[in-house]
Design a protein around this motif. Structure first.
Motif, PDB file in Angstrom:
ATOM      1  N   VAL A 132       0.835  -1.204   0.000  1.00 10.33           N
ATOM      2  CA  VAL A 132       0.000   0.000   0.000  1.00 10.33           C
ATOM      3  C   VAL A 132       0.867   1.251   0.000  1.00 10.33           C
ATOM      4  N   LEU A 133       1.964   1.236   0.746  1.00 15.95           N
ATOM      5  CA  LEU A 133       2.866   2.385   0.753  1.00 15.95           C
ATOM      6  C   LEU A 133       3.489   2.610  -0.629  1.00 15.95           C
ATOM      7  N   ILE A 134       3.796   1.528  -1.322  1.00 16.43           N
ATOM      8  CA  ILE A 134       4.344   1.652  -2.682  1.00 16.43           C
ATOM      9  C   ILE A 134       3.288   2.212  -3.628  1.00 16.43           C
ATOM     10  N   LEU A 135       2.058   1.722  -3.511  1.00 14.04           N
ATOM     11  CA  LEU A 135       0.965   2.264  -4.329  1.00 14.04           C
ATOM     12  C   LEU A 135       0.716   3.732  -4.017  1.00 14.04           C
ATOM     13  N   SER A 136       0.818   4.101  -2.746  1.00 18.99           N
ATOM     14  CA  SER A 136       0.649   5.496  -2.358  1.00 18.99           C
ATOM     15  C   SER A 136       1.739   6.365  -2.975  1.00 18.99           C
ATOM     16  N   ALA A 137       2.958   5.854  -3.009  1.00 14.78           N
ATOM     17  CA  ALA A 137       4.067   6.591  -3.627  1.00 14.78           C
ATOM     18  C   ALA A 137       3.808   6.796  -5.110  1.00 14.78           C
ATOM     19  N   LEU A 138       3.346   5.746  -5.792  1.00 11.47           N
ATOM     20  CA  LEU A 138       3.053   5.853  -7.217  1.00 11.47           C
ATOM     21  C   LEU A 138       1.898   6.817  -7.467  1.00 11.47           C
ATOM     22  N   GLN A 139       0.888   6.772  -6.614  1.00 12.38           N
ATOM     23  CA  GLN A 139      -0.252   7.689  -6.757  1.00 12.38           C
ATOM     24  C   GLN A 139       0.187   9.140  -6.605  1.00 12.38           C
ATOM     25  N   ASN A 140       1.014   9.410  -5.603  1.00 15.39           N
ATOM     26  CA  ASN A 140       1.519  10.768  -5.415  1.00 15.39           C
ATOM     27  C   ASN A 140       2.307  11.236  -6.641  1.00 15.39           C
TER      28      ASN A 140
ATOM     29  N   LEU B 263      11.532   8.419  -4.645  1.00 14.78           N
ATOM     30  CA  LEU B 263      11.706   9.273  -3.470  1.00 14.78           C
ATOM     31  C   LEU B 263      10.687   8.938  -2.391  1.00 14.78           C
ATOM     32  N   ASP B 264       9.433   8.750  -2.798  1.00 21.87           N
ATOM     33  CA  ASP B 264       8.388   8.469  -1.813  1.00 21.87           C
ATOM     34  C   ASP B 264       8.492   7.051  -1.260  1.00 21.87           C
ATOM     35  N   ILE B 265       8.906   6.104  -2.089  1.00 19.49           N
ATOM     36  CA  ILE B 265       9.090   4.737  -1.584  1.00 19.49           C
ATOM     37  C   ILE B 265      10.169   4.716  -0.511  1.00 19.49           C
TER      38      ILE B 265
ATOM     39  N   PHE C 182       8.571   6.496   2.552  1.00 19.23           N
ATOM     40  CA  PHE C 182       7.482   5.780   3.209  1.00 19.23           C
ATOM     41  C   PHE C 182       7.933   4.437   3.783  1.00 19.23           C
ATOM     42  N   VAL C 183       8.541   3.620   2.928  1.00 19.39           N
ATOM     43  CA  VAL C 183       8.943   2.277   3.354  1.00 19.39           C
ATOM     44  C   VAL C 183      10.188   2.351   4.229  1.00 19.39           C
ATOM     45  N   GLY C 184      11.144   3.199   3.823  1.00 19.85           N
ATOM     46  CA  GLY C 184      12.362   3.320   4.610  1.00 19.85           C
ATOM     47  C   GLY C 184      12.102   3.821   6.012  1.00 19.85           C
ATOM     48  N   TYR C 185      11.119   4.700   6.153  1.00 20.26           N
ATOM     49  CA  TYR C 185      10.764   5.234   7.477  1.00 20.26           C
ATOM     50  C   TYR C 185      10.416   4.108   8.431  1.00 20.26           C
ATOM     51  N   ALA C 186       9.616   3.167   7.947  1.00 17.31           N
ATOM     52  CA  ALA C 186       9.171   2.077   8.812  1.00 17.31           C
ATOM     53  C   ALA C 186      10.314   1.129   9.173  1.00 17.31           C
ATOM     54  N   LEU C 187      11.365   1.113   8.351  1.00 15.68           N
ATOM     55  CA  LEU C 187      12.474   0.186   8.571  1.00 15.68           C
ATOM     56  C   LEU C 187      13.643   0.815   9.321  1.00 15.68           C
ATOM     57  N   LEU C 188      13.630   2.150   9.472  1.00 16.96           N
ATOM     58  CA  LEU C 188      14.742   2.825  10.145  1.00 16.96           C
ATOM     59  C   LEU C 188      14.793   2.449  11.624  1.00 16.96           C
TER      60      LEU C 188
END
Length: 250
Positions: free
Chosen positions: A144-152, A228-230, A233-239
């Motif tokens: 969903v985060l990847i889809l959100s990045a693509l949508q943005n 950039l958004d991936i 978004f995704v990196g934030y959760a993994l930091l």
């Protein structure tokens, strides 16, 4: 004809990024006039919409889908004269590897200084704390985060760059006003994040709008923005927590 095109531009922006810009402007005024300083305020980009996982997923997908309707409208309007809108603005796949390489390069060009600007903005108190994701952990969270990045990426690059540039060219605007308008629009709907992100996104807007003006291809910009958004978004959760604290985020 000019009046009709002008009205069309205002309608498209009013249904999409222009509306976001107005809300962001009100939001930054509210933030600046609040008792707490900007540095102690926060915003969340991908909030959870329900404590029930599958209902949350449903809401997330509906939000992404409806957010893409202005993109469909812009492409439809650009194709009104019989031309293919995706070819007109270079949203096609005729040169995938070159677009991918260019997109990666643009993402690096914008992303690395952008992170530094965010850290600087937090340090001097002109940027709010940005929480890139507050989704509950589930099997669908990262997709969903990847889809959100693509949508943005599609929403911003198709409308703020491709569509806006083409319509302002139809109105006989010059290169400098077009690039300026696109960049300021991009910065304006990021104002809710603070003054620092406004400046950073204006700079990004100048780079992206000038690239499109020269190359007439929006696909590399979509690739760059998605990457950039991936990462955000995704990196934030993994930091690790220690790294987040060092960057001034939670």
């Amino acid at each position: 004809m000019r009046r009709r095109v002008t009205a069309e531009v205002w309608i498209v922006l009013g249904l999409s990024l222009g509306q976001s810009a107005v809300y962001a402007l009100v939001n930054i005024v509210a933030r600046l006039t609040a008792d707490a300083p900007l540095s102690s305020q926060s915003t969340t980009l991908n909030p959870s919409r329900s404590p029930r996982p599958y209902l949350d997923l449903t809401y997330q997908l509906l939000n992404i889908g409806f957010a893409l309707l202005p993109v469909a409208l812009a492409l439809y309007l650009l194709s009104a004269n019989g031309r293919s809108a995706v070819r007109r603005i270079g949203l096609d796949l005729v040169r995938p590897w070159r677009d991918l390489a260019t997109g990666v390069g643009l993402a690096a060009l914008i992303g690395i200084p952008g992170l530094g600007l965010y850290v600087l903005g937090r340090a001097i108190g002109i940027t709010v704390e940005v929480q890139a994701s507050a989704l509950n952990a589930a099997w669908w969270t990262i997709p969903v985060l990847i889809l959100s990045a693509l949508q943005n990426a599609l929403l911003e690059e198709v409308i703020a760059v491709g569509y806006l540039t083409e319509r302002l060219r139809d109105l006989r605007w010059g290169a400098l006003p077009i690039v300026t308008a696109s960049a300021l629009l991009r910065g304006s709907y990021h104002l809710y994040q603070g003054i620092g992100p406004f400046v950073g996104n204006v700079v990004m807007g100048v780079v992206f709008a000038e690239y499109y003006r020269r190359r007439r291809r929006v696909m590399p910009l979509v690739v760059a923005h998605t990457l950039l958004d991936i990462v955000a978004f995704v990196g934030y959760a993994l930091l690790p927590v220690e790294v987040r604290e060092a960057l001034g985020i939670r």
